[in-house]
Design an enzyme around this catalytic site. Structure first.
Site, PDB file in Angstrom:
ATOM      1  N   LYS A 206       0.398  -1.281   0.062  1.00  0.00           N
ATOM      2  CA  LYS A 206       0.022   0.179   0.112  1.00  0.00           C
ATOM      3  C   LYS A 206       0.699   1.868   0.135  1.00  0.00           C
ATOM      4  CE  LYS A 206      -3.598   2.310   2.943  1.00  0.00           C
ATOM      5  NZ  LYS A 206      -4.439   2.403   3.803  1.00  0.00           N
ATOM      6  N   GLU A 212      10.552  -5.030   4.209  1.00  0.00           N
ATOM      7  CA  GLU A 212      10.690  -6.247   4.071  1.00  0.00           C
ATOM      8  C   GLU A 212      10.695  -6.410   2.476  1.00  0.00           C
ATOM      9  OE1 GLU A 212       8.799  -4.972   6.733  1.00  0.00           O
ATOM     10  OE2 GLU A 212       8.693  -6.061   8.741  1.00  0.00           O
ATOM     11  N   GLY A 266      -4.959  -1.779   5.344  1.00  0.00           N
ATOM     12  CA  GLY A 266      -4.418  -2.848   4.326  1.00  0.00           C
ATOM     13  C   GLY A 266      -4.522  -4.103   4.868  1.00  0.00           C
ATOM     14  N   ARG A 267      -5.429  -4.655   5.908  1.00  0.00           N
ATOM     15  CA  ARG A 267      -5.587  -5.604   6.545  1.00  0.00           C
ATOM     16  C   ARG A 267      -7.524  -5.870   5.286  1.00  0.00           C
ATOM     17  NH1 ARG A 267      -4.574  -2.436  10.662  1.00  0.00           N
ATOM     18  NH2 ARG A 267      -6.618  -1.679  11.338  1.00  0.00           N
ATOM     19  N   GLU A 352      -5.065  -6.359  14.724  1.00  0.00           N
ATOM     20  CA  GLU A 352      -3.952  -5.203  14.284  1.00  0.00           C
ATOM     21  C   GLU A 352      -5.348  -3.934  14.138  1.00  0.00           C
ATOM     22  OE1 GLU A 352      -2.778  -4.240  10.449  1.00  0.00           O
ATOM     23  OE2 GLU A 352      -0.979  -4.334  11.627  1.00  0.00           O
ATOM     24  N   HIS A 383      -5.396 -32.611  18.214  1.00  0.00           N
ATOM     25  CA  HIS A 383      -4.194 -32.978  18.655  1.00  0.00           C
ATOM     26  C   HIS A 383      -2.800 -32.426  19.022  1.00  0.00           C
ATOM     27  CE1 HIS A 383      -6.486 -36.386  16.714  1.00  0.00           C
ATOM     28  NE2 HIS A 383      -6.167 -36.418  15.732  1.00  0.00           N
ATOM     29  N   LYS A 511       9.431  -0.920  14.457  1.00  0.00           N
ATOM     30  CA  LYS A 511      10.297  -0.499  13.101  1.00  0.00           C
ATOM     31  C   LYS A 511      10.975   0.552  13.180  1.00  0.00           C
ATOM     32  CE  LYS A 511       5.705  -1.386   9.716  1.00  0.00           C
ATOM     33  NZ  LYS A 511       4.900  -0.576   8.962  1.00  0.00           N
TER      34      LYS A 511
END
Ligand code: F6P
Length: 546
Positions: A206, A212, A266-267, A352, A383, A511
């Protein structure tokens, strides 16, 4: 000003809680043959049974009272009408516009956003079809069959989850890859397995400033240029972003850029250009079906009264546990291998969005907000962590998700899967008393001494809540409905908690500090002040790396 002490509905719920808190769901089921019918809802291909929750009519009525008092109905309309509900960033929140299939105008600052959305959708359609049909080819004239999405957070988790969820719809000759982590392994493991001549990189960011994504994209760009030369870039790289300037700076032709806008968080962005890889993998028609499914949930959320509104009901039940039972955990367990990444996606969506402690009025909250969300695919997780769900000291409300029809009806696999999900909900709710455990052992011929020794270990407290969501089949439309349902649930809770579900300042500090530490690790800065632990760790790792 909202604070739990000065709301009528909150006080009402506190007093309901006092007399209701020890009520056993077992007894509620025993005394009401219609309980399941009463507390379940159907919307198209989705059936939601919320009867295995610690609720009754009084609880639900009081919760709806809280929703009304908190203005949920008006706040829903505020979102749909393009109001700037992301107040800290002064932005509208319009993921619903991305799937506004009715194409009704939605105005932000007096400007209808739909034409630009439709234009980008057309571009996604055109490009995804060209790639799939081999009309947009790589630099050396080969078909692009390896599609690599480079992004992180909302620019990765949504497209990754949805692409995986819709695997049965993938074009046979297309393979999708996702590079997100800055860990070089993330790049290496993809690049080692693909051929530059047949690879399309989608750089999804965005902001186009995320370290990253930009680092990974640079590495991939270099890898491609080393193999095919600089001229190949425009045939192998596209960008999805709101930031044209940075895209150009990076060296991607703006013609190869798919635009989205600051009113898409973003999400909440997999419905936008960020969903390009989904469209390439499953075809634009299926991508559109996903938008249509989300739109069906949007219309339901915007028009159903609170008492029949699925996202609102799920939100309120979450509030009931979080704020009255003090249960701050929550699990999502899809019984479908294709949905294995849904919990990771929902972690970002929920945590978030609602991991906040400052209200919209700039005050610290005096109540709990977003819970810790975790999960994994059933039956695998039965399990691993289900022991704690059944007998641990923590109560964890669960959402079970199961499609009635599998994409892979092999033998009786699916019947066993269904039997398991239903059994888990039943076991969590019913539990097993010591007497029942004793009786069972008696029938199995155990001695009195052994029964007495083991009956506590073999009993289950029960009264552990779950909601079961049955999908007809996991198709693009239903996936759209499911994801939109969770988006709206999260928003409703944010409204009740009076927090902004659409900013994420909490990710900034780490960050920034990483940018301070990096030059120290690289040996270009010295003596930066940290706590002794951080300094010690920096020095320790530097010594090893020497
Ligand atoms: O660090 C959090 C975050 O800002 C998320 O909200 C976002 O989804 C992710 O980073 C990626 O951001 P971008 O799409 O701008 O690269």
């Amino acid at each position: 000003m909202f604070g739990k002490k000065n709301t009528k509905a909150w006080n009402q719920l506190e007093s309901v809680y006092k007399h209701f808190k020890d009520t056993q769901m077992r007894d509620l089921f025993a005394s009401d043959a219609n309980r399941a019918e009463k507390y379940s809802l159907q919307l198209e291909n989705m059936f939601v049974d919320y009867s295995k929750n610690r609720i009754d009519d009084e609880v639900m009525t009081s919760l709806f009272g809280l929703a009304r008092e908190r203005g949920v109905e008006e706040k829903i309309q505020d979102m749909f009408s393009g109001k700037k509900i992301n107040k800290t960033e002064n932005r509208a929140v319009l993921h619903i516009a991305l799937r506004n299939r009715q194409d009704t105008p939605i105005y932000v600052d007096g400007r209808d956003v739909m034409p630009q959305i439709n234009e980008t959708l057309e571009k996604i359609k055109d490009f995804s079809e060209k790639v799939r049909l081999g009309r947009f080819l790589g630099y050396t004239g080969k078909k692009l069959t390896n599609i690599v999405n480079i992004g992180i957070g909302g620019s990765d988790l949504g497209p990754f989850m949805a692409t995986e969820a819709l695997r049965p719809y993938w074009a046979k000759d297309i393979k999708c890859y996702f590079i997100s982590n800055i860990d070089g392994t993330s790049c290496a493991e993809v690049l080692n397995n693909i051929d530059p001549e047949t690879t399309l990189f989608i750089v999804a960011s965005k902001t186009f400033t995320t370290i990253e994504t930009l680092t990974n994209a640079k590495t991939c760009r270099k890898w491609l240029v080393d193999a095919l030369g600089e001229h190949a870039v425009s045939k192998h790289f596209v960008a999805l972003s709101t930031n044209k300037e940075e895209v150009e700076k990076f060296g991607i032709n703006p013609e190869n850029m798919f635009q989205f806008w600051d009113f898409v968080g973003g999400r909440y962005s997999m419905w936008s250009a960020i969903g390009l890889i989904i469209a390439i993998a499953v075809g634009y028609k299926n991508f559109e079906r996903m938008l249509e499914g989300a739109n069906a949930m949007d219309r339901h959320f915007a028009t159903a009264d609170l008492e029949h509104n699925i996202p609102v009901i799920l939100a309120l039940i979450g509030i009931w546990y979080n704020n009255f039972y003090d249960i701050h955990r929550y699990g999502v367990i899809p019984y479908d291998q294709y949905l294995q990444y849904l919990p990771a996606y929902l972690q970002q969506l929920d945590m978030e969005s609602n991991g906040k402690t400052v209200t919209l009025d700039g005050k610290y909250v005096d109540y709990a907000t977003g819970p810790v969300l975790f999960g994994g695919a059933g039956t695998n997780v039965q399990h691993s962590f289900f022991q704690l769900l059944h007998q641990g000291s923590e109560i964890v409300p669960i959402d079970f998700i199961i499609p009635a029809i599998s994409h892979n009806e092999i033998g009786n696999h699916h019947q066993i899967l269904v039997a398991n999900v239903l059994a888990q909900g039943e076991a969590l709710m019913q539990g097993k008393t010591e007497e029942e455990a004793a009786l069972e052992m008696q029938k199995a011929g155990k001695s009195e001494a052994e029964i007495n020794r083991l009956k506590k270990f073999k009993s289950f407290s029960g009264n552990r809540p779950s909601t079961t969501i049955v999908l007809r089949k996991l198709d693009p439309y239903t996936l759209g409905m499911l994801v939109a349902m969770y988006e709206h649930k999260v928003y409703t809770q944010g409204v009740i908690w009076n927090i902004n579900s659409f900013d994420q300042f909490g990710v900034e500090l780490g960050k920034k500090l990483a940018l301070n530490i990096l030059p120290e690790l690289e040996g270009t800065a010295f003596g930066v002040e940290h706590d002794s632990s951080t300094t010690g760790l920096i020095n320790h790792i530097k010594r090893i790396r020497k």
